[in-house]
Motif scaffolding. Sequence first.
Motif, PDB file in Angstrom:
ATOM      1  N   ILE A  48      -6.798  -6.000   3.238  1.00 19.78           N
ATOM      2  CA  ILE A  48      -6.018  -6.677   3.763  1.00 19.78           C
ATOM      3  C   ILE A  48      -6.190  -6.766   5.423  1.00 19.78           C
ATOM      4  O   ILE A  48      -6.270  -7.714   5.553  1.00 19.78           O
ATOM      5  CB  ILE A  48      -4.419  -6.039   3.392  1.00 19.78           C
ATOM      6  CG1 ILE A  48      -4.573  -6.508   2.673  1.00 19.78           C
ATOM      7  CG2 ILE A  48      -3.400  -6.626   4.397  1.00 19.78           C
ATOM      8  CD1 ILE A  48      -2.954  -6.149   1.902  1.00 19.78           C
ATOM      9  N   GLN A  51      -9.625  -8.626   6.532  1.00 17.46           N
ATOM     10  CA  GLN A  51      -9.484 -10.184   5.987  1.00 17.46           C
ATOM     11  C   GLN A  51      -9.099 -10.802   7.177  1.00 17.46           C
ATOM     12  O   GLN A  51      -8.688 -10.947   8.283  1.00 17.46           O
ATOM     13  CB  GLN A  51      -8.563 -10.439   5.365  1.00 17.46           C
ATOM     14  CG  GLN A  51      -8.001  -9.916   3.833  1.00 17.46           C
ATOM     15  CD  GLN A  51      -7.742 -10.174   2.549  1.00 17.46           C
ATOM     16  OE1 GLN A  51      -5.697 -10.900   3.419  1.00 17.46           O
ATOM     17  NE2 GLN A  51      -7.534  -9.812   1.784  1.00 17.46           N
ATOM     18  N   GLN A  94       1.125 -12.452   8.665  1.00 18.81           N
ATOM     19  CA  GLN A  94       1.363 -12.738   6.945  1.00 18.81           C
ATOM     20  C   GLN A  94       0.205 -11.928   6.765  1.00 18.81           C
ATOM     21  O   GLN A  94       0.662 -11.188   5.614  1.00 18.81           O
ATOM     22  CB  GLN A  94       0.141 -14.324   7.305  1.00 18.81           C
ATOM     23  CG  GLN A  94      -1.056 -14.056   6.268  1.00 18.81           C
ATOM     24  CD  GLN A  94      -1.750 -15.156   5.691  1.00 18.81           C
ATOM     25  OE1 GLN A  94      -2.972 -15.186   6.500  1.00 18.81           O
ATOM     26  NE2 GLN A  94      -2.050 -16.157   5.151  1.00 18.81           N
ATOM     27  N   LYS A  95      -0.183 -10.996   7.506  1.00 16.45           N
ATOM     28  CA  LYS A  95      -0.341  -9.376   7.168  1.00 16.45           C
ATOM     29  C   LYS A  95       0.638  -8.106   6.624  1.00 16.45           C
ATOM     30  O   LYS A  95      -0.141  -7.814   6.034  1.00 16.45           O
ATOM     31  CB  LYS A  95      -1.980  -8.568   7.988  1.00 16.45           C
ATOM     32  CG  LYS A  95      -3.613  -9.898   8.174  1.00 16.45           C
ATOM     33  CD  LYS A  95      -4.320  -8.784   8.955  1.00 16.45           C
ATOM     34  CE  LYS A  95      -5.482  -9.948   9.388  1.00 16.45           C
ATOM     35  NZ  LYS A  95      -6.512 -10.077   8.310  1.00 16.45           N
ATOM     36  N   TYR A  98       1.585  -9.077   3.404  1.00 18.35           N
ATOM     37  CA  TYR A  98       0.384  -8.673   2.641  1.00 18.35           C
ATOM     38  C   TYR A  98       0.954  -7.123   2.663  1.00 18.35           C
ATOM     39  O   TYR A  98       0.864  -6.436   1.795  1.00 18.35           O
ATOM     40  CB  TYR A  98      -0.504  -8.246   2.559  1.00 18.35           C
ATOM     41  CG  TYR A  98      -1.169 -10.119   2.757  1.00 18.35           C
ATOM     42  CD1 TYR A  98      -0.314 -11.191   2.118  1.00 18.35           C
ATOM     43  CD2 TYR A  98      -2.043 -11.007   3.591  1.00 18.35           C
ATOM     44  CE1 TYR A  98      -0.633 -12.565   2.344  1.00 18.35           C
ATOM     45  CE2 TYR A  98      -2.536 -12.185   3.675  1.00 18.35           C
ATOM     46  CZ  TYR A  98      -1.651 -13.322   2.858  1.00 18.35           C
ATOM     47  OH  TYR A  98      -2.393 -14.036   2.735  1.00 18.35           O
ATOM     48  N   SER A 101       3.972  -6.115   0.485  1.00 19.60           N
ATOM     49  CA  SER A 101       4.067  -5.793  -0.043  1.00 19.60           C
ATOM     50  C   SER A 101       3.252  -4.722  -1.330  1.00 19.60           C
ATOM     51  O   SER A 101       3.868  -4.500  -2.643  1.00 19.60           O
ATOM     52  CB  SER A 101       2.683  -7.427  -0.955  1.00 19.60           C
ATOM     53  OG  SER A 101       2.212  -8.095  -2.247  1.00 19.60           O
ATOM     54  N   ILE A 130      -0.390  -8.052  -6.058  1.00 19.12           N
ATOM     55  CA  ILE A 130      -0.366  -8.064  -4.604  1.00 19.12           C
ATOM     56  C   ILE A 130      -0.839  -9.173  -3.033  1.00 19.12           C
ATOM     57  O   ILE A 130      -1.836  -9.891  -3.429  1.00 19.12           O
ATOM     58  CB  ILE A 130      -1.296  -6.973  -3.929  1.00 19.12           C
ATOM     59  CG1 ILE A 130      -0.985  -5.825  -4.620  1.00 19.12           C
ATOM     60  CG2 ILE A 130      -1.479  -6.567  -2.365  1.00 19.12           C
ATOM     61  CD1 ILE A 130      -2.769  -4.729  -4.209  1.00 19.12           C
ATOM     62  N   LYS A 131       0.303  -9.084  -2.763  1.00 17.51           N
ATOM     63  CA  LYS A 131       0.159 -10.480  -2.103  1.00 17.51           C
ATOM     64  C   LYS A 131      -2.085 -10.504  -1.163  1.00 17.51           C
ATOM     65  O   LYS A 131      -1.219  -9.619  -0.711  1.00 17.51           O
ATOM     66  CB  LYS A 131       1.501 -10.653  -0.847  1.00 17.51           C
ATOM     67  CG  LYS A 131       2.376 -11.701  -2.003  1.00 17.51           C
ATOM     68  CD  LYS A 131       3.494 -12.024  -0.882  1.00 17.51           C
ATOM     69  CE  LYS A 131       5.061 -12.439  -1.738  1.00 17.51           C
ATOM     70  NZ  LYS A 131       6.501 -12.314  -0.896  1.00 17.51           N
ATOM     71  N   GLY A 132      -2.307 -11.069  -0.546  1.00 16.30           N
ATOM     72  CA  GLY A 132      -2.928 -11.579  -0.085  1.00 16.30           C
ATOM     73  C   GLY A 132      -4.611 -10.813  -0.362  1.00 16.30           C
ATOM     74  O   GLY A 132      -5.244 -10.448  -0.424  1.00 16.30           O
TER      75      GLY A 132
END
Length: 205
Positions: A48, A51, A94-95, A98, A101, A130-132
């Motif tokens: 994550i 990314q 955003q991270k 994630y 999550s 998992i988101k992301g």
Amino acid sequence: MVRTKKSIGSAVKALAEREPAFAGVVEKFGVPEPRSSDPGAQTLLRTIVGQQVSVAAARSMWNKLEAAFGSPPDLRKLLAASDEELRAAGMSRQKSGYIRSLAELVLSGDLDLAALPEDDEEAIAHLTKIKGIGRWSAEIYLLFAEGRADVFPAGDLAVMIELGRLLGMEDRPSEKQLRELAESWRPYRGAAAVLAWHSYNSAVL
């Protein structure tokens, strides 16, 4: 498996016997080195963090995260952290979402990374909760952290480019085309991907 010299050697040998293009890669560049990562939440957390940023940026962000939340970062502390605390550690909004999550699924027991389903598609479905974490990230985790021999990241750009070239295709194959082509490589499709990366990276050196 692709995590030991013996296992990747036997998988590559089997592939080379089935597909002349793979035999050519081995003859030209040798057998790829084994690749592995540690199973568990920290590897997914690193995924994550890394990314859409450079390797150097990912390393810097990871160091900040460890400085703030422990080495390796503590999932409970991450889950309890505010947006401001995560931003101070280099994480975008955003991270941060994630990371929460991942932490929430693992800490709640909804995702047991020590007991993922044996079926690869089922395991991918669990990881992509998992988101992301999309299919590609899930496949890479299963291939290198769990050593699942037949996991095939057909959506990887380098794999598509290089296998298309090695197989003499005029156009880069789609993910769907590549999965269909790779059926004959079971149960060594993971090693086929590693061979593609090996050829791709060796050719540009």
